[in-house]
Design a protein around this motif. Structure first.
Motif, PDB file in Angstrom:
ATOM      1  N   PRO A 117       0.887  -1.260   0.161  1.00  0.00           N
ATOM      2  CA  PRO A 117       0.015  -0.290   0.121  1.00  0.00           C
ATOM      3  C   PRO A 117       0.736   1.245  -0.149  1.00  0.00           C
ATOM      4  O   PRO A 117       1.881   1.505   0.888  1.00  0.00           O
ATOM      5  CB  PRO A 117      -0.665  -0.150   1.230  1.00  0.00           C
ATOM      6  N   ILE A 118       0.463   2.412  -0.712  1.00  0.00           N
ATOM      7  CA  ILE A 118       1.255   3.509  -1.007  1.00  0.00           C
ATOM      8  C   ILE A 118       1.350   4.439   0.227  1.00  0.00           C
ATOM      9  O   ILE A 118       0.458   4.446   0.967  1.00  0.00           O
ATOM     10  CB  ILE A 118       0.562   4.391  -1.793  1.00  0.00           C
ATOM     11  N   LYS A 119       2.570   4.349   0.697  1.00  0.00           N
ATOM     12  CA  LYS A 119       2.927   5.187   1.960  1.00  0.00           C
ATOM     13  C   LYS A 119       3.429   6.652   1.595  1.00  0.00           C
ATOM     14  O   LYS A 119       4.569   6.969   0.870  1.00  0.00           O
ATOM     15  CB  LYS A 119       3.910   4.442   2.777  1.00  0.00           C
ATOM     16  N   LEU A 120       2.789   7.818   1.861  1.00  0.00           N
ATOM     17  CA  LEU A 120       3.242   8.952   1.806  1.00  0.00           C
ATOM     18  C   LEU A 120       4.673   9.232   2.596  1.00  0.00           C
ATOM     19  O   LEU A 120       4.675   8.641   3.641  1.00  0.00           O
ATOM     20  CB  LEU A 120       2.401  10.018   2.028  1.00  0.00           C
ATOM     21  N   LEU A 121       5.507   9.764   1.854  1.00  0.00           N
ATOM     22  CA  LEU A 121       6.765   9.911   2.616  1.00  0.00           C
ATOM     23  C   LEU A 121       7.060  11.363   3.173  1.00  0.00           C
ATOM     24  O   LEU A 121       6.676  12.373   2.589  1.00  0.00           O
ATOM     25  CB  LEU A 121       7.902   9.658   1.702  1.00  0.00           C
ATOM     26  N   THR A 122       7.594  11.267   4.317  1.00  0.00           N
ATOM     27  CA  THR A 122       7.715  12.506   5.393  1.00  0.00           C
ATOM     28  C   THR A 122       9.061  12.727   4.981  1.00  0.00           C
ATOM     29  O   THR A 122       9.929  11.987   4.184  1.00  0.00           O
ATOM     30  CB  THR A 122       7.292  12.338   6.777  1.00  0.00           C
ATOM     31  N   GLU A 156      10.046  22.568   1.076  1.00  0.00           N
ATOM     32  CA  GLU A 156       9.736  21.681  -0.393  1.00  0.00           C
ATOM     33  C   GLU A 156       9.138  23.071  -1.445  1.00  0.00           C
ATOM     34  O   GLU A 156       8.707  24.036  -0.812  1.00  0.00           O
ATOM     35  CB  GLU A 156       8.307  21.032  -0.142  1.00  0.00           C
ATOM     36  N   PRO A 157       9.683  23.005  -2.608  1.00  0.00           N
ATOM     37  CA  PRO A 157       9.614  23.784  -3.550  1.00  0.00           C
ATOM     38  C   PRO A 157       8.040  23.894  -3.714  1.00  0.00           C
ATOM     39  O   PRO A 157       7.483  22.800  -3.916  1.00  0.00           O
ATOM     40  CB  PRO A 157      10.412  23.817  -4.703  1.00  0.00           C
ATOM     41  N   SER A 158       7.421  25.145  -4.544  1.00  0.00           N
ATOM     42  CA  SER A 158       5.995  25.128  -4.888  1.00  0.00           C
ATOM     43  C   SER A 158       5.828  24.055  -5.857  1.00  0.00           C
ATOM     44  O   SER A 158       4.709  23.882  -6.009  1.00  0.00           O
ATOM     45  CB  SER A 158       5.461  26.639  -4.996  1.00  0.00           C
ATOM     46  N   ASP A 159       6.714  23.885  -6.828  1.00  0.00           N
ATOM     47  CA  ASP A 159       6.405  23.097  -7.840  1.00  0.00           C
ATOM     48  C   ASP A 159       6.932  21.580  -7.359  1.00  0.00           C
ATOM     49  O   ASP A 159       6.726  20.684  -8.220  1.00  0.00           O
ATOM     50  CB  ASP A 159       7.379  23.462  -9.166  1.00  0.00           C
ATOM     51  N   GLY A 160       7.204  21.186  -6.300  1.00  0.00           N
ATOM     52  CA  GLY A 160       7.702  19.840  -6.053  1.00  0.00           C
ATOM     53  C   GLY A 160       9.225  19.692  -5.865  1.00  0.00           C
ATOM     54  O   GLY A 160       9.973  20.706  -6.148  1.00  0.00           O
ATOM     55  N   ASP A 185       5.897   5.207  -8.918  1.00  0.00           N
ATOM     56  CA  ASP A 185       5.682   4.927  -7.634  1.00  0.00           C
ATOM     57  C   ASP A 185       6.093   6.152  -6.740  1.00  0.00           C
ATOM     58  O   ASP A 185       5.302   6.663  -5.825  1.00  0.00           O
ATOM     59  CB  ASP A 185       6.319   3.430  -7.014  1.00  0.00           C
ATOM     60  N   LEU A 186       7.180   6.553  -7.088  1.00  0.00           N
ATOM     61  CA  LEU A 186       7.481   7.877  -6.166  1.00  0.00           C
ATOM     62  C   LEU A 186       6.580   9.190  -6.006  1.00  0.00           C
ATOM     63  O   LEU A 186       6.545   9.819  -5.405  1.00  0.00           O
ATOM     64  CB  LEU A 186       9.074   8.306  -6.496  1.00  0.00           C
ATOM     65  N   SER A 187       6.133   9.245  -7.585  1.00  0.00           N
ATOM     66  CA  SER A 187       5.402  10.419  -7.732  1.00  0.00           C
ATOM     67  C   SER A 187       3.984  10.568  -6.796  1.00  0.00           C
ATOM     68  O   SER A 187       3.323  11.368  -6.769  1.00  0.00           O
ATOM     69  CB  SER A 187       4.972  10.682  -9.208  1.00  0.00           C
ATOM     70  N   GLN A 188       3.738   9.088  -6.337  1.00  0.00           N
ATOM     71  CA  GLN A 188       2.424   9.183  -5.723  1.00  0.00           C
ATOM     72  C   GLN A 188       2.760   9.178  -4.048  1.00  0.00           C
ATOM     73  O   GLN A 188       1.937   9.176  -3.359  1.00  0.00           O
ATOM     74  CB  GLN A 188       1.876   7.613  -5.816  1.00  0.00           C
TER      75      GLN A 188
END
Length: 298
Positions: A5-10, A37-41, A116-119
């Motif tokens: 399951p996708i885990k958001l990264l802190t 974190e930059p506004s564009d990611g 995957d990373l982009s999620q």
């Protein structure tokens, strides 16, 4: 591909696994704790280990994640494949080892990694980059060729092209660093005296000729010579094959006279790799190069 399951990264360090092409693949992700974190990611730098090495070793070898902490980019250290946990390789054309013999599709692995990373975190898709050492540098070359629409720029270190030719869909800014005394991947090409694979590697000149042509860069480089700031037996020349206009991209070569199979600016723990220059800081130069390049908007 199936994943847990996708885990958001802190912020901080994370070990992730992905199931790609019926193999469990590993990667380590460093999300800055000190930078905003930059506004564009986040910009993302994929950093590939050398042959018969692994991602944790590469973290200690280059320490690029430490610069990411303060400069503000996410550093990803993927693992290659192999029968032993500490000895992994990448299938980057003619090299290397298990990954090549088993025909592992490492380009597909990187595609799935990025998806995957982009999620998990917000990344800036126009600022995805690749660097790597030795076999990992060859992997960076391959990604520039096969995924030119995903990588804004690449910076191989101590690893030449693994293929005879390249045909990227678009020009990809490229910067290469290489020591003239590299006994694993020789500057002149051929079989290095200390090479474990005993492969007949392509030369640095072969890589430059292919990418200067593919990027439609100026074939006559501007050459800069730098006076050594540290008396360690090394000196530096920089060759800049400049972009010639729209539809072109620069190619830069750092020639490290007296340098071995090492990461410039970071002392190697293995004497067998040869001398490390302290007249060039690879991490700072790579990040400076990457900051100047983004994928063009469609």
């Amino acid at each position: 591909m199936s994943t847990t399951p996708i885990k958001l990264l802190t912020s901080g360090r994370h070990r992730l696994t992905l199931d790609v092409d019926d193999r469990e693949r590993e990667l380590w992700v460093f999300v800055p704790t000190q930078a905003t974190e930059p506004s564009d990611g986040w910009p993302v730098i994929l950093t590939f280990h050398g042959g018969l090495s692994n991602a944790p070793t590469m973290m200690r070898f280059c320490e690029l994640q430490e610069l990411g902490e303060t400069a503000g980019f996410v550093t990803v250290f993927p693992n290659g494949t192999g029968r032993m946990p500490s000895m992994k390789t990448w299938n980057a054309g003619m090299c290397c080892g298990y990954a090549q013999r088993e025909d592992v599709n490492d380009v597909h692995f990187v595609e799935e990694l990025l998806a995957d990373l982009s999620q998990r975190i917000q990344i800036d898709p126009s600022r995805v980059y690749a660097t790597g050492m030795s076999n990992g540098g060859m992997m960076a070359y391959l990604l520039a060729d096969k995924l030119s629409d995903r990588f804004a720029a690449v910076a191989p270190v101590g690893g030449t092209m693994g293929n005879e030719a390249c045909q990227p869909k678009r020009p990809v800014p490229l910067m290469h660093m290489h020591g003239t005394e590299d006994q694993f991947v020789r500057w002149e090409g051929g079989v290095g005296a200390r090479s474990k694979s005993k492969l007949d590697f392509h030369s640095v000149d072969h890589a430059m000729a292919n990418w200067v042509a593919a990027n439609r860069a100026n074939p006559q480089p501007q050459i800069e010579k730098f006076e050594p700031q540290v008396d360690d037996g090394t000196s530096i020349e920089k060759y800049t094959y400049a972009a010639t206009g729209t539809g072109s991209a620069e190619v830069i070569l750092w020639k490290i006279y007296g340098g071995g199979h090492t990461w410039p600016g970071k002392e190697s723990r293995l004497d067998m790799l040869g001398p490390t220059t302290h007249n060039l800081d690879a991490n700072a130069v790579i990040w400076d190069f990457f900051q100047r390049h983004r994928l063009p908007k469609e």
